[in-house]
Design a protein around this motif. Sequence first.
Motif, PDB file in Angstrom:
ATOM      1  N   GLU B  79     158.287   7.552  41.699  1.00 40.06           N
ATOM      2  CA  GLU B  79     158.792   7.822  42.850  1.00 40.06           C
ATOM      3  C   GLU B  79     157.706   8.244  44.079  1.00 40.06           C
ATOM      4  O   GLU B  79     157.072   8.311  44.344  1.00 40.06           O
ATOM      5  CB  GLU B  79     159.267   8.907  42.634  1.00 40.06           C
ATOM      6  N   LEU B  80     158.225   7.321  44.844  1.00 40.67           N
ATOM      7  CA  LEU B  80     157.377   6.870  46.555  1.00 40.67           C
ATOM      8  C   LEU B  80     156.135   6.960  46.195  1.00 40.67           C
ATOM      9  O   LEU B  80     154.797   7.923  46.496  1.00 40.67           O
ATOM     10  CB  LEU B  80     158.002   8.588  47.027  1.00 40.67           C
ATOM     11  N   ALA B  81     155.459   6.096  45.625  1.00 36.79           N
ATOM     12  CA  ALA B  81     154.011   5.429  45.791  1.00 36.79           C
ATOM     13  C   ALA B  81     153.385   5.210  46.653  1.00 36.79           C
ATOM     14  O   ALA B  81     153.431   4.984  47.925  1.00 36.79           O
ATOM     15  CB  ALA B  81     154.418   3.510  45.118  1.00 36.79           C
ATOM     16  N   ALA B  82     152.204   6.212  45.882  1.00 31.77           N
ATOM     17  CA  ALA B  82     150.568   6.467  46.561  1.00 31.77           C
ATOM     18  C   ALA B  82     150.077   5.792  46.485  1.00 31.77           C
ATOM     19  O   ALA B  82     149.750   5.476  45.834  1.00 31.77           O
ATOM     20  CB  ALA B  82     150.501   7.705  47.385  1.00 31.77           C
ATOM     21  N   PRO B  83     148.693   5.663  47.568  1.00 32.08           N
ATOM     22  CA  PRO B  83     147.661   5.089  47.011  1.00 32.08           C
ATOM     23  C   PRO B  83     146.899   5.554  46.266  1.00 32.08           C
ATOM     24  O   PRO B  83     145.961   4.592  45.325  1.00 32.08           O
ATOM     25  CB  PRO B  83     146.898   4.733  48.617  1.00 32.08           C
ATOM     26  N   SER B  84     146.742   6.797  45.791  1.00 30.89           N
ATOM     27  CA  SER B  84     146.035   7.359  45.498  1.00 30.89           C
ATOM     28  C   SER B  84     146.584   7.469  43.744  1.00 30.89           C
ATOM     29  O   SER B  84     146.290   7.808  42.298  1.00 30.89           O
ATOM     30  CB  SER B  84     145.927   8.838  45.424  1.00 30.89           C
ATOM     31  N   GLN B  85     147.915   6.612  43.050  1.00 28.94           N
ATOM     32  CA  GLN B  85     148.283   5.740  41.986  1.00 28.94           C
ATOM     33  C   GLN B  85     148.203   4.975  41.712  1.00 28.94           C
ATOM     34  O   GLN B  85     148.427   4.930  40.436  1.00 28.94           O
ATOM     35  CB  GLN B  85     150.412   6.150  42.194  1.00 28.94           C
ATOM     36  N   THR B  86     146.529   4.211  42.447  1.00 31.44           N
ATOM     37  CA  THR B  86     146.892   3.115  42.072  1.00 31.44           C
ATOM     38  C   THR B  86     145.618   3.184  41.007  1.00 31.44           C
ATOM     39  O   THR B  86     144.719   4.057  41.136  1.00 31.44           O
ATOM     40  CB  THR B  86     145.681   1.783  43.208  1.00 31.44           C
ATOM     41  N   SER B  87     145.719   2.742  39.694  1.00 36.77           N
ATOM     42  CA  SER B  87     144.838   3.041  38.962  1.00 36.77           C
ATOM     43  C   SER B  87     145.835   1.940  37.452  1.00 36.77           C
ATOM     44  O   SER B  87     146.633   1.414  38.073  1.00 36.77           O
ATOM     45  CB  SER B  87     144.920   4.152  38.415  1.00 36.77           C
ATOM     46  N   VAL B  88     144.991   1.966  36.127  1.00 33.95           N
ATOM     47  CA  VAL B  88     145.482   1.342  35.225  1.00 33.95           C
ATOM     48  C   VAL B  88     146.275   2.532  34.440  1.00 33.95           C
ATOM     49  O   VAL B  88     146.008   3.568  33.693  1.00 33.95           O
ATOM     50  CB  VAL B  88     144.367   1.104  34.307  1.00 33.95           C
ATOM     51  N   TYR B  89     147.025   2.408  33.876  1.00 32.16           N
ATOM     52  CA  TYR B  89     148.526   3.067  33.170  1.00 32.16           C
ATOM     53  C   TYR B  89     148.712   2.174  31.973  1.00 32.16           C
ATOM     54  O   TYR B  89     147.990   1.716  31.407  1.00 32.16           O
ATOM     55  CB  TYR B  89     149.739   3.291  33.706  1.00 32.16           C
ATOM     56  N   PHE B  90     147.786   3.090  30.267  1.00 30.99           N
ATOM     57  CA  PHE B  90     147.978   3.581  29.188  1.00 30.99           C
ATOM     58  C   PHE B  90     149.376   3.836  28.668  1.00 30.99           C
ATOM     59  O   PHE B  90     149.478   4.991  28.771  1.00 30.99           O
ATOM     60  CB  PHE B  90     147.026   3.066  28.601  1.00 30.99           C
TER      61      PHE B  90
END
Lengths: 111, 115
Positions: B79-90
């Motif tokens: 919810e409400l994406a932020a630059p800090s959520q830039t990542s690879v999700y597994f």
Amino acid sequence: SQELEQSPQSLIVQEGKNLTINCTSSKTLYGLYWYKQKYGEGLIFLMMLQKGGEEKSHEKITAKLDEKKQQSSLHITASQPSHAGIYLCGADRPGTYKYIFGTGTRLKVLA
Amino acid sequence: NAGVTQTPKFRILKIGQSMTLQCTQDMNHNYMYWYRQDPGMGLKLIYYSVGAGITDKGEVPNGYNVSRSTTEDFPLRLELAAPSQTSVYFCASRDPRGPGANVLTFGAGSRLTVL
């Protein structure tokens, strides 16, 4: 700081050299698991250690868990370019069902 | 045998947008996990589930939500994406019973960039 700390953070070795990666836990380990990740891919399970002093080997990779069950090492003998990747130690936490990972060690093997 | 399937593989989001990362497994595993991996780093546990209707927070749950309505599916909502959520999700799963009880099966990962 994380519950599982790995050292070194990165490693560059010449093909044929031996190397060791360490994993240290701030809590007693009930199970310690080693995984390998090829760049850009998911993790592949390598080995599991559960008893203090346990040692397991697969091909040229040997993993050990110390008697106090707070530290593990992964040793690669005569490294090859195919060993390159990121190595992660993992541990589960009985009673919480959590499964956590260490900080990772990036290995590069020069041909 | 598909194992653990994650979609999408890649996604670019703008700051403030929302999205759902899908995870499906066909191994009838009760335990499922979501992790994020930042560049050059290890995996950090976001949320996990031990069965349909049961979820719990991991190490870094803020900014995420999950649900587990079936054994097979474990979607991760941003919810409400932020630059800090830039990542690879597994996404990963395991069966807590039997000889493979302690081994996680991983999906191929979803690479998310928030601009």
